[in-house]
Write an enzyme that holds these catalytic residues in place. Structure first.
Site, PDB file in Angstrom:
ATOM      1  N   LYS A 104      18.984 -84.317 -52.839  1.00 20.59           N
ATOM      2  CA  LYS A 104      20.284 -84.986 -52.951  1.00 20.59           C
ATOM      3  C   LYS A 104      20.117 -86.400 -53.495  1.00 20.59           C
ATOM      4  O   LYS A 104      20.825 -86.824 -54.416  1.00 20.59           O
ATOM      5  CB  LYS A 104      20.971 -85.036 -51.588  1.00 20.59           C
ATOM      6  CG  LYS A 104      22.330 -85.751 -51.602  1.00 20.59           C
ATOM      7  CD  LYS A 104      22.727 -86.265 -50.238  1.00 20.59           C
ATOM      8  CE  LYS A 104      21.941 -87.506 -49.862  1.00 20.59           C
ATOM      9  NZ  LYS A 104      22.413 -88.132 -48.604  1.00 20.59           N
ATOM     10  N   CYS A 115      38.729 -85.425 -43.265  1.00 19.64           N
ATOM     11  CA  CYS A 115      38.236 -84.202 -42.626  1.00 19.64           C
ATOM     12  C   CYS A 115      36.815 -84.396 -42.123  1.00 19.64           C
ATOM     13  O   CYS A 115      35.855 -83.959 -42.753  1.00 19.64           O
ATOM     14  CB  CYS A 115      38.309 -83.034 -43.612  1.00 19.64           C
ATOM     15  SG  CYS A 115      38.108 -81.423 -42.827  1.00 19.64           S
ATOM     16  N   CYS A 173      44.629 -83.177 -40.336  1.00 16.26           N
ATOM     17  CA  CYS A 173      45.230 -82.088 -41.111  1.00 16.26           C
ATOM     18  C   CYS A 173      46.634 -82.448 -41.612  1.00 16.26           C
ATOM     19  O   CYS A 173      47.083 -81.929 -42.635  1.00 16.26           O
ATOM     20  CB  CYS A 173      45.262 -80.813 -40.277  1.00 16.26           C
ATOM     21  SG  CYS A 173      43.613 -80.166 -39.891  1.00 16.26           S
ATOM     22  N   CYS A 219      46.335 -83.866 -44.982  1.00 14.43           N
ATOM     23  CA  CYS A 219      45.534 -83.064 -45.912  1.00 14.43           C
ATOM     24  C   CYS A 219      46.400 -82.076 -46.681  1.00 14.43           C
ATOM     25  O   CYS A 219      47.100 -81.251 -46.081  1.00 14.43           O
ATOM     26  CB  CYS A 219      44.436 -82.324 -45.146  1.00 14.43           C
ATOM     27  SG  CYS A 219      43.447 -81.236 -46.188  1.00 14.43           S
ATOM     28  N   CYS A 252      41.577 -73.134 -46.302  1.00  9.32           N
ATOM     29  CA  CYS A 252      40.700 -73.809 -45.335  1.00  9.32           C
ATOM     30  C   CYS A 252      40.636 -73.031 -44.031  1.00  9.32           C
ATOM     31  O   CYS A 252      41.682 -72.717 -43.434  1.00  9.32           O
ATOM     32  CB  CYS A 252      41.200 -75.226 -45.083  1.00  9.32           C
ATOM     33  SG  CYS A 252      40.182 -76.145 -43.913  1.00  9.32           S
TER      34      CYS A 252
END
Length: 334
Positions: free
Chosen positions: A174, A262, A269, A272, A280
């Site tokens: 990464k 999140c 939520c 979102c 989801c």
């Protein structure tokens, strides 16, 4: 004859042309095509949320360091600081990484951070400067070792390939991918000459690993030798699903979403746009949790009502049962 698509080959078209006649669907498995369509929907929704809600990564991530923080430093020092910030970021919040790098930079001022300057600094001093990050003792040792390799073996230049980068102490895939996407070519060198095509890879951290599973973009193969999804397994799948030109942007986009909207323990939520779309898996969990909470609250209210009804009679009863619970009256002290 249709062109064969390799494991990491991608569409050269823009996302808007995904459904165009120019794309030969016979070249792409149905699953990958469906998952790519799923990703493009999620990306659009997440982008809208991120435009409304800024995140720490937006002004503290490694992708903004060269332009916003290090633009007056030499290319060599810029690249070294990008690499060090990535090293410090492991298991650490962006705010703490940024503060540690500020302290590290201030220690060397008015000079730049260089391998020889790091080698001349005690490891204990480095540890104190970066003590706000996770595993700071181990990372201080990594910093000294990287400086030694740069000074003694690498001629001051950080490697420009992922296989060579991950040989450096403390540097994983990464970090290597993010370095290659954000470092700058050394003067007189052709290193990183292809960095604008973003083809180094899609960097997967804990946020992206969690979200990609939550959105059912990646799944653990049935023949896998590991019990849980790993960042590298997720990366292999995501690099087939996410268009190549979106690999670089995907990391700060999703990391910021995980930081603010999140999280692993707290999910907003209501803020979102993905929530309620069926994309989801957290929707079902949150619905179940909400129903359970409502049921618990209603039971509490019902208990209070029942107790109020029998309050006058409780002194005359030997035993009263409310919702299966036995309540015995207290005996008055003589």
């Amino acid at each position: 004859m249709a062109k064969q698509v390799t494991e990491h080959e991608d569409f050269k078209k823009s996302p808007d042309s995904l459904n165009s006649d120019a794309i030969e669907l016979s070249n792409v498995s149905d699953l990958i095509f469906e998952q790519r369509a799923r990703w493009l929907k999620i990306r659009s929704l997440v982008t809208a949320v991120r435009e409304r809600i800024p995140a720490p990564v937006d002004h503290m991530g490694c992708h903004v360091l060269p332009e916003n923080v290090l633009k007056l430093h030499s290319i060599a020092s810029q690249n070294l600081q990008v690499l060090l910030s990535l090293l410090l970021s492991s298991q650490t919040k962006d705010q703490n990484t940024f503060a540690a790098m500020q302290a590290f930079r201030a220690y060397f001022e008015p000079d730049e951070i260089t391998p020889i300057g790091i080698l001349a600094t005690d490891e204990s001093t480095i540890d104190q400067l970066i003590r706000g990050v996770g595993f700071h003792v181990k990372k201080a040792g990594y910093i000294k070792k990287i400086a030694g390799l740069l000074f003694n073996e690498l001629k001051g230049q950080i490697p420009n390939s992922l296989p060579e980068l991950i040989k450096l102490p403390g540097i994983g895939p990464k970090m290597g991918i993010l370095y290659l996407q954000n470092a700058r070519p050394y003067p007189g060198s052709d290193q990183l000459k292809n960095q604008n095509d973003d083809s180094f890879g899609l960097a997967v951290d804990t946020h992206i690993l969690r979200l990609s599973q939550q959105w059912r973009l990646v799944t653990l193969p049935s023949h896998s030798s590991v019990a849980t999804m790993t960042p590298e397994l997720a990366r292999a799948q995501l690099e087939q699903i996410v268009p190549r030109e979106q690999w670089k942007e995907a990391n700060p986009l999703l990391v910021g979403f995980g930081q603010t909207v999140c999280g692993a323990r707290s999910k907003r939520c209501s803020d979102c746009d993905v929530s309620g779309t069926g994309l989801c898996s957290a929707d079902q969990l949150n619905t179940t949790s909400a129903k359970r909470k409502i049921k618990q609250e209603s039971l509490k209210i019902k208990d209070i009502e029942d107790l109020h009804v029998v309050k006058k009679e409780i002194n005359h009863a030997d035993q009263i049962v409310v919702h299966g619970r036995s309540l015995r009256p207290r005996k008055k002290k003589k």
